[in-house]
Design a protein around this motif. Structure first.
Motif, PDB file in Angstrom:
ATOM      1  N   LEU A 117       1.301  -1.519   0.011  1.00  0.00           N
ATOM      2  CA  LEU A 117       0.309   0.034  -0.225  1.00  0.00           C
ATOM      3  C   LEU A 117       1.061   0.890  -0.201  1.00  0.00           C
ATOM      4  O   LEU A 117       1.863   1.575   0.468  1.00  0.00           O
ATOM      5  CB  LEU A 117      -0.447   0.220   1.483  1.00  0.00           C
ATOM      6  N   PRO A 118       0.106   2.524  -0.564  1.00  0.00           N
ATOM      7  CA  PRO A 118       0.903   3.752  -1.034  1.00  0.00           C
ATOM      8  C   PRO A 118       1.178   4.222   0.818  1.00  0.00           C
ATOM      9  O   PRO A 118       0.110   4.957   1.184  1.00  0.00           O
ATOM     10  CB  PRO A 118       0.424   4.300  -1.522  1.00  0.00           C
ATOM     11  N   CYS A 119       1.808   3.413   2.060  1.00  0.00           N
ATOM     12  CA  CYS A 119       1.861   4.087   3.025  1.00  0.00           C
ATOM     13  C   CYS A 119       2.919   4.062   4.339  1.00  0.00           C
ATOM     14  O   CYS A 119       4.099   3.040   2.667  1.00  0.00           O
ATOM     15  CB  CYS A 119       0.621   3.208   4.133  1.00  0.00           C
ATOM     16  N   ARG A 120       3.610   4.522   5.225  1.00  0.00           N
ATOM     17  CA  ARG A 120       4.293   4.124   5.861  1.00  0.00           C
ATOM     18  C   ARG A 120       3.884   3.394   6.671  1.00  0.00           C
ATOM     19  O   ARG A 120       2.910   4.169   7.324  1.00  0.00           O
ATOM     20  CB  ARG A 120       5.486   5.469   6.138  1.00  0.00           C
ATOM     21  N   VAL A 121       4.745   2.883   7.373  1.00  0.00           N
ATOM     22  CA  VAL A 121       4.045   2.273   8.591  1.00  0.00           C
ATOM     23  C   VAL A 121       4.855   1.382   9.340  1.00  0.00           C
ATOM     24  O   VAL A 121       6.533   1.335   9.176  1.00  0.00           O
ATOM     25  CB  VAL A 121       3.902  -0.137   8.371  1.00  0.00           C
ATOM     26  N   ALA A 122       5.254   1.574  10.701  1.00  0.00           N
ATOM     27  CA  ALA A 122       5.946   2.174  12.541  1.00  0.00           C
ATOM     28  C   ALA A 122       4.965   0.630  12.948  1.00  0.00           C
ATOM     29  O   ALA A 122       3.898   1.284  13.143  1.00  0.00           O
ATOM     30  CB  ALA A 122       5.596   2.763  13.204  1.00  0.00           C
ATOM     31  N   ALA A 123       5.440  -0.272  13.579  1.00  0.00           N
ATOM     32  CA  ALA A 123       5.101  -1.531  13.747  1.00  0.00           C
ATOM     33  C   ALA A 123       5.676  -1.339  15.234  1.00  0.00           C
ATOM     34  O   ALA A 123       7.564  -1.113  15.528  1.00  0.00           O
ATOM     35  CB  ALA A 123       4.936  -2.756  13.134  1.00  0.00           C
ATOM     36  N   ALA A 124       4.852  -2.071  16.450  1.00  0.00           N
ATOM     37  CA  ALA A 124       5.802  -2.454  17.987  1.00  0.00           C
ATOM     38  C   ALA A 124       5.548  -3.959  17.954  1.00  0.00           C
ATOM     39  O   ALA A 124       4.534  -4.141  18.013  1.00  0.00           O
ATOM     40  CB  ALA A 124       5.546  -1.514  18.889  1.00  0.00           C
TER      41      ALA A 124
END
Length: 418
Positions: A268-275
């Motif tokens: 997808l056209p997004c950025r992902v920050a995951a914890a």
């Protein structure tokens, strides 16, 4: 002559991070040095600092894996021998410390140990567990929903729920009967028992009958780990070119889905920050994703266009305090109850984890990033939450309980915020 400080003991059942984080947040809201604060909890979740407490005491709790496994199978997490062992440890601790007030977060044995020890008890709980709450009970993720699907499994769950709730409450009822205490009445009463019941929610979360004189809503209890952004994240986080999705399934979410969710977001056209909440980091990441064990959740939620979480109150309230909509993937009943309430308010969408595919998840993310309705609803909820200060309400409750002078009054049990 200087008056001795009142002693407050917080007992946390550390089977999830939230049950430790909420007592820490409320203890930190009390005036420094005014009370002698103690914490009793299993030595887990070191990300939750203990510096505000003058005494920290080890407390046996069942392993989180055993707790989550019992929920996943739909069987009671606590049997009578376990609760008897809890009771013995509670009583020894209460006898040794002799607190003026004990505050429990999911330490169910306190409904026996506190009255036997003659110690006043305040219980932290969520409003959707109140016997006064008006809500249906959604079917959690169970073997029958995995085998039969949520529709047929849900129908069977609704038929069996009263008996299932009684089964879960039975060991605690037997413990009280063994020690000469009256019957609680059921699982909801067991989860919310206390001389005082403090709900870590605002009353607008869901419809409910007027609360009783010993119940009150504190407002959402906010906590986030005091951790910095990992090296190199600062500029990446503040970049404007693509929307940010903050993914945090928590310590009790469906962690098995993390690789699938990351892969779906990678397209997808997004950025992902995951914890990962302390779980091992996944070995393979899409180019648009960054992952850490713990992140400053309040900051991530404020920067994000969407928060993907397990639907439970800690992560959901972080998102909504910032006016950010939620995509909830609840597994256990606690998460489903919170997610259901937020979906009814229009600020969240709920996807069931069992059978969830990457394509369905990606479509839901795209819809929430594009639709205005969830954003508008999340902003309305944020405006409501801004009127509540759980720490101040708890401090006012403690002053009232001890008959102390001080500014402010406790939040009324069914009116506005403190």
């Amino acid at each position: 002559m200087m008056q001795a400080r009142r002693r407050i003991l917080f007992l946390a059942e550390a089977v999830t991070l939230a049950h430790l984080a909420r007592p820490r947040a409320l203890a930190g809201a009390l005036e420094p040095g005014r009370y002698e604060l103690h914490l009793a909890a299993a030595p887990r979740w070191p990300v939750v600092d203990r510096e505000v407490f003058e005494g920290v005491h080890p407390l046996a709790s069942i392993p989180p894996e055993r707790f989550q496994g019992a929920l996943a199978r739909g069987v009671p997490a606590y049997d009578l021998p376990t609760l008897e062992a809890y009771l013995r440890e509670d009583l020894a601790l209460l006898e040794r410390l002799r607190p003026d007030l004990v505050v429990g977060d999911f330490r169910l044995s306190l409904c026996v140990s506190a009255p036997l020890a003659g110690v006043p008890c305040a219980t932290l709980a969520n409003l959707y567990w109140s016997p006064r709450a008006r809500r249906p009970f959604p079917v959690p993720e169970l073997p029958l929903t995995r085998a039969l699907g949520p529709s047929l499994g849900g129908w069977l769950f609704r038929l069996a729920r009263p008996a299932a709730f009684a089964l879960h409450a039975a060991p605690l009822e037997r413990l009280r009967r063994r020690h000469g205490l009256p019957r609680l009445g059921g699982l909801l009463e067991a989860y919310t028992w206390g001389d005082h019941t403090l709900y870590a929610d605002w009353p607008g979360l869901l419809a409910h009958a007027p609360l009783g004189p010993t119940e009150r809503c504190l407002g959402p209890v906010q906590w986030a780990p005091s951790v910095p952004l990992p090296p190199g994240w600062e500029a990446w986080l503040e970049a404007e070119e693509l929307p940010l999705v903050y993914l945090n399934l928590g310590s009790s979410g469906a962690g098995r889905l993390l690789p699938l969710l990351l892969a779906a977001l990678g397209g997808l056209p997004c950025r992902v920050a995951a914890a990962t909440a302390g779980r091992p980091l996944p070995p393979h990441l899409p180019p648009n994703a960054r992952v850490a064990e713990y992140l400053p959740g309040e900051r991530l939620a404020a920067r994000a266009a969407l928060v993907v979480c397990n639907g439970g109150s800690p992560a959901a309230y972080q998102a909504l305090a910032a006016g950010t909509p939620v995509l909830a993937l609840p597994s256990n009943l606690d998460q489903h109850l919170m997610a259901q309430a937020l979906e009814a308010l229009g600020c969240a969408r709920v996807l069931r984890p069992e059978g969830l595919g990457a394509e369905a998840f990606a479509r839901a993310v795209e819809a929430l990033l594009e639709e205005e309705g969830p954003w508008a609803a999340a902003r309305r909820v944020a405006a409501e939450l801004a009127r509540w200060d759980a720490g101040a309400a708890f401090a006012a409750f403690v002053r009232e309980r001890f008959g102390e002078e001080g500014e402010g009054a406790c939040a009324p049990s069914r009116a506005g915020p403190s």
